[in-house]
Design a protein around this motif. Structure first.
Motif, PDB file in Angstrom:
ATOM      1  N   LYS A  40       0.833  -1.202   0.000  1.00 15.74           N
ATOM      2  CA  LYS A  40       0.000   0.000   0.000  1.00 15.74           C
ATOM      3  C   LYS A  40       0.868   1.252   0.000  1.00 15.74           C
ATOM      4  O   LYS A  40       0.598   2.204  -0.730  1.00 15.74           O
ATOM      5  CB  LYS A  40      -0.938  -0.001   1.210  1.00 15.74           C
ATOM      6  CG  LYS A  40      -1.882   1.198   1.239  1.00 15.74           C
ATOM      7  CD  LYS A  40      -2.930   1.061   2.297  1.00 15.74           C
ATOM      8  CE  LYS A  40      -3.833   2.242   2.445  1.00 15.74           C
ATOM      9  NZ  LYS A  40      -3.862   3.229   1.398  1.00 15.74           N
ATOM     10  N   LEU A  41       1.906   1.229   0.792  1.00 17.33           N
ATOM     11  CA  LEU A  41       2.818   2.371   0.863  1.00 17.33           C
ATOM     12  C   LEU A  41       3.448   2.651  -0.504  1.00 17.33           C
ATOM     13  O   LEU A  41       3.495   3.800  -0.959  1.00 17.33           O
ATOM     14  CB  LEU A  41       3.907   2.092   1.906  1.00 17.33           C
ATOM     15  CG  LEU A  41       4.901   3.199   2.182  1.00 17.33           C
ATOM     16  CD1 LEU A  41       4.204   4.392   2.819  1.00 17.33           C
ATOM     17  CD2 LEU A  41       5.997   2.691   3.101  1.00 17.33           C
ATOM     18  N   VAL A  42       3.910   1.606  -1.178  1.00 15.56           N
ATOM     19  CA  VAL A  42       4.535   1.776  -2.491  1.00 15.56           C
ATOM     20  C   VAL A  42       3.506   2.235  -3.520  1.00 15.56           C
ATOM     21  O   VAL A  42       3.758   3.150  -4.310  1.00 15.56           O
ATOM     22  CB  VAL A  42       5.233   0.472  -2.952  1.00 15.56           C
ATOM     23  CG1 VAL A  42       5.746   0.606  -4.380  1.00 15.56           C
ATOM     24  CG2 VAL A  42       6.377   0.119  -2.011  1.00 15.56           C
ATOM     25  N   ILE A  43       2.322   1.622  -3.504  1.00 14.70           N
ATOM     26  CA  ILE A  43       1.258   2.009  -4.437  1.00 14.70           C
ATOM     27  C   ILE A  43       0.904   3.482  -4.257  1.00 14.70           C
ATOM     28  O   ILE A  43       0.802   4.237  -5.226  1.00 14.70           O
ATOM     29  CB  ILE A  43       0.013   1.108  -4.269  1.00 14.70           C
ATOM     30  CG1 ILE A  43       0.306  -0.294  -4.797  1.00 14.70           C
ATOM     31  CG2 ILE A  43      -1.204   1.695  -4.978  1.00 14.70           C
ATOM     32  CD1 ILE A  43      -0.747  -1.345  -4.437  1.00 14.70           C
ATOM     33  N   ASP A  44       0.730   3.891  -2.998  1.00 15.43           N
ATOM     34  CA  ASP A  44       0.398   5.289  -2.713  1.00 15.43           C
ATOM     35  C   ASP A  44       1.523   6.233  -3.142  1.00 15.43           C
ATOM     36  O   ASP A  44       1.269   7.365  -3.556  1.00 15.43           O
ATOM     37  CB  ASP A  44       0.093   5.489  -1.229  1.00 15.43           C
ATOM     38  CG  ASP A  44      -1.214   4.834  -0.799  1.00 15.43           C
ATOM     39  OD1 ASP A  44      -2.007   4.429  -1.678  1.00 15.43           O
ATOM     40  OD2 ASP A  44      -1.428   4.709   0.425  1.00 15.43           O
ATOM     41  N   LEU A  49       2.805   9.533  -9.713  1.00 14.21           N
ATOM     42  CA  LEU A  49       3.937   9.813 -10.600  1.00 14.21           C
ATOM     43  C   LEU A  49       3.565   9.662 -12.070  1.00 14.21           C
ATOM     44  O   LEU A  49       2.587   8.994 -12.414  1.00 14.21           O
ATOM     45  CB  LEU A  49       5.103   8.868 -10.266  1.00 14.21           C
ATOM     46  CG  LEU A  49       5.656   8.941  -8.849  1.00 14.21           C
ATOM     47  CD1 LEU A  49       6.739   7.887  -8.653  1.00 14.21           C
ATOM     48  CD2 LEU A  49       6.194  10.325  -8.541  1.00 14.21           C
ATOM     49  N   ASP A  50       4.382  10.254 -12.934  1.00 13.89           N
ATOM     50  CA  ASP A  50       4.228  10.133 -14.386  1.00 13.89           C
ATOM     51  C   ASP A  50       4.310   8.651 -14.764  1.00 13.89           C
ATOM     52  O   ASP A  50       5.260   7.962 -14.373  1.00 13.89           O
ATOM     53  CB  ASP A  50       5.352  10.924 -15.065  1.00 13.89           C
ATOM     54  CG  ASP A  50       5.377  10.753 -16.575  1.00 13.89           C
ATOM     55  OD1 ASP A  50       4.355  10.337 -17.153  1.00 13.89           O
ATOM     56  OD2 ASP A  50       6.430  11.056 -17.166  1.00 13.89           O
ATOM     57  N   PRO A  51       3.336   8.124 -15.510  1.00 10.74           N
ATOM     58  CA  PRO A  51       3.319   6.702 -15.883  1.00 10.74           C
ATOM     59  C   PRO A  51       4.560   6.250 -16.650  1.00 10.74           C
ATOM     60  O   PRO A  51       4.912   5.068 -16.619  1.00 10.74           O
ATOM     61  CB  PRO A  51       2.078   6.566 -16.763  1.00 10.74           C
ATOM     62  CG  PRO A  51       1.225   7.725 -16.430  1.00 10.74           C
ATOM     63  CD  PRO A  51       2.145   8.827 -15.998  1.00 10.74           C
ATOM     64  N   GLU A  76      -0.763  -3.706  -7.622  1.00  5.31           N
ATOM     65  CA  GLU A  76      -2.169  -3.734  -7.207  1.00  5.31           C
ATOM     66  C   GLU A  76      -2.718  -5.160  -7.210  1.00  5.31           C
ATOM     67  O   GLU A  76      -3.475  -5.541  -6.316  1.00  5.31           O
ATOM     68  CB  GLU A  76      -2.993  -2.805  -8.093  1.00  5.31           C
ATOM     69  CG  GLU A  76      -2.676  -1.342  -7.823  1.00  5.31           C
ATOM     70  CD  GLU A  76      -3.240  -0.378  -8.862  1.00  5.31           C
ATOM     71  OE1 GLU A  76      -3.577  -0.821  -9.987  1.00  5.31           O
ATOM     72  OE2 GLU A  76      -3.326   0.826  -8.539  1.00  5.31           O
ATOM     73  N   THR A  77      -2.312  -5.951  -8.192  1.00  3.69           N
ATOM     74  CA  THR A  77      -2.738  -7.358  -8.244  1.00  3.69           C
ATOM     75  C   THR A  77      -2.197  -8.119  -7.034  1.00  3.69           C
ATOM     76  O   THR A  77      -2.930  -8.869  -6.382  1.00  3.69           O
ATOM     77  CB  THR A  77      -2.243  -8.016  -9.554  1.00  3.69           C
ATOM     78  OG1 THR A  77      -2.815  -7.317 -10.664  1.00  3.69           O
ATOM     79  CG2 THR A  77      -2.640  -9.474  -9.616  1.00  3.69           C
ATOM     80  N   ASN A  78      -0.916  -7.921  -6.732  1.00  2.61           N
ATOM     81  CA  ASN A  78      -0.318  -8.571  -5.560  1.00  2.61           C
ATOM     82  C   ASN A  78      -1.006  -8.129  -4.276  1.00  2.61           C
ATOM     83  O   ASN A  78      -1.288  -8.948  -3.392  1.00  2.61           O
ATOM     84  CB  ASN A  78       1.178  -8.257  -5.467  1.00  2.61           C
ATOM     85  CG  ASN A  78       1.988  -8.963  -6.521  1.00  2.61           C
ATOM     86  OD1 ASN A  78       1.481  -9.810  -7.256  1.00  2.61           O
ATOM     87  ND2 ASN A  78       3.254  -8.620  -6.618  1.00  2.61           N
ATOM     88  N   PHE A  79      -1.266  -6.833  -4.175  1.00  2.00           N
ATOM     89  CA  PHE A  79      -1.925  -6.257  -2.995  1.00  2.00           C
ATOM     90  C   PHE A  79      -3.278  -6.935  -2.764  1.00  2.00           C
ATOM     91  O   PHE A  79      -3.586  -7.388  -1.668  1.00  2.00           O
ATOM     92  CB  PHE A  79      -2.092  -4.748  -3.221  1.00  2.00           C
ATOM     93  CG  PHE A  79      -2.830  -4.027  -2.144  1.00  2.00           C
ATOM     94  CD1 PHE A  79      -2.211  -3.693  -0.954  1.00  2.00           C
ATOM     95  CD2 PHE A  79      -4.158  -3.659  -2.312  1.00  2.00           C
ATOM     96  CE1 PHE A  79      -2.887  -3.007   0.040  1.00  2.00           C
ATOM     97  CE2 PHE A  79      -4.845  -2.973  -1.327  1.00  2.00           C
ATOM     98  CZ  PHE A  79      -4.209  -2.644  -0.143  1.00  2.00           C
ATOM     99  N   ASN A  80      -4.080  -7.013  -3.830  1.00  2.00           N
ATOM    100  CA  ASN A  80      -5.408  -7.639  -3.711  1.00  2.00           C
ATOM    101  C   ASN A  80      -5.309  -9.126  -3.409  1.00  2.00           C
ATOM    102  O   ASN A  80      -6.099  -9.659  -2.627  1.00  2.00           O
ATOM    103  CB  ASN A  80      -6.229  -7.386  -4.977  1.00  2.00           C
ATOM    104  CG  ASN A  80      -6.599  -5.927  -5.127  1.00  2.00           C
ATOM    105  OD1 ASN A  80      -6.827  -5.228  -4.149  1.00  2.00           O
ATOM    106  ND2 ASN A  80      -6.631  -5.451  -6.354  1.00  2.00           N
ATOM    107  N   GLY A  81      -4.338  -9.789  -4.012  1.00  2.00           N
ATOM    108  CA  GLY A  81      -4.143 -11.222  -3.757  1.00  2.00           C
ATOM    109  C   GLY A  81      -3.775 -11.495  -2.308  1.00  2.00           C
ATOM    110  O   GLY A  81      -4.303 -12.424  -1.682  1.00  2.00           O
ATOM    111  N   ILE A  82      -2.886 -10.687  -1.769  1.00  2.00           N
ATOM    112  CA  ILE A  82      -2.467 -10.864  -0.375  1.00  2.00           C
ATOM    113  C   ILE A  82      -3.647 -10.612   0.560  1.00  2.00           C
ATOM    114  O   ILE A  82      -3.837 -11.332   1.541  1.00  2.00           O
ATOM    115  CB  ILE A  82      -1.271  -9.946  -0.033  1.00  2.00           C
ATOM    116  CG1 ILE A  82      -0.044 -10.352  -0.840  1.00  2.00           C
ATOM    117  CG2 ILE A  82      -0.952 -10.001   1.457  1.00  2.00           C
ATOM    118  CD1 ILE A  82       1.099  -9.347  -0.790  1.00  2.00           C
TER     119      ILE A  82
END
Length: 114
Positions: A40-44, A49-51, A76-82
């Motif tokens: 979550k920290l990394v995603i946030d 940032l610029d894609p 995001e996929t990993n986050f949801n999976g976890i």
């Protein structure tokens, strides 16, 4: 087990088995919750940032160069999976805890503090 009541040693062994299983599941949940927080920290951090901005990601012990656009969906996929795994483990923990309480009730087991 048969209809006869287990011996005191067998009850102690079963009691300890339940306690250990509950402790292991709780520990795994704690580890995964920590991992979810990191994701979550990394995603946030990289979402605004610029894609096309360059970023680095560890894949199988190797640091690879990617763009935010490539890394964000994977994170995001990993986050949801976890999160799903945590939910599954929580349900498993609750079931095992209920089993443990029924076991204690059935054999009238009471914990005495030393």
């Amino acid at each position: 087990m048969s209809n006869k009541k287990p011996s005191e040693a067998e009850l102690t062994q079963l009691y300890n088995k339940y306690k250990n299983e509950l402790q292991q599941v709780a520990q795994k949940i704690g580890e995964l919750e920590s991992e979810v927080e990191e994701h979550k920290l990394v995603i946030d951090s990289i979402s605004p940032l610029d894609p096309d901005r360059k970023c680095f990601r560890m894949v199988g012990g190797v640091l690879v160069e990617r763009t935010v656009r490539e890394v964000l969906p994977a994170l995001e996929t990993n986050f949801n999976g976890i999160k799903q795994v945590i939910e599954s483990l929580l349900q498993s923990y609750k079931r095992k805890e209920t089993e443990f309480q029924e076991f204690q009730k059935k054999y009238n087991i009471q914990v005495v503090a030393k």
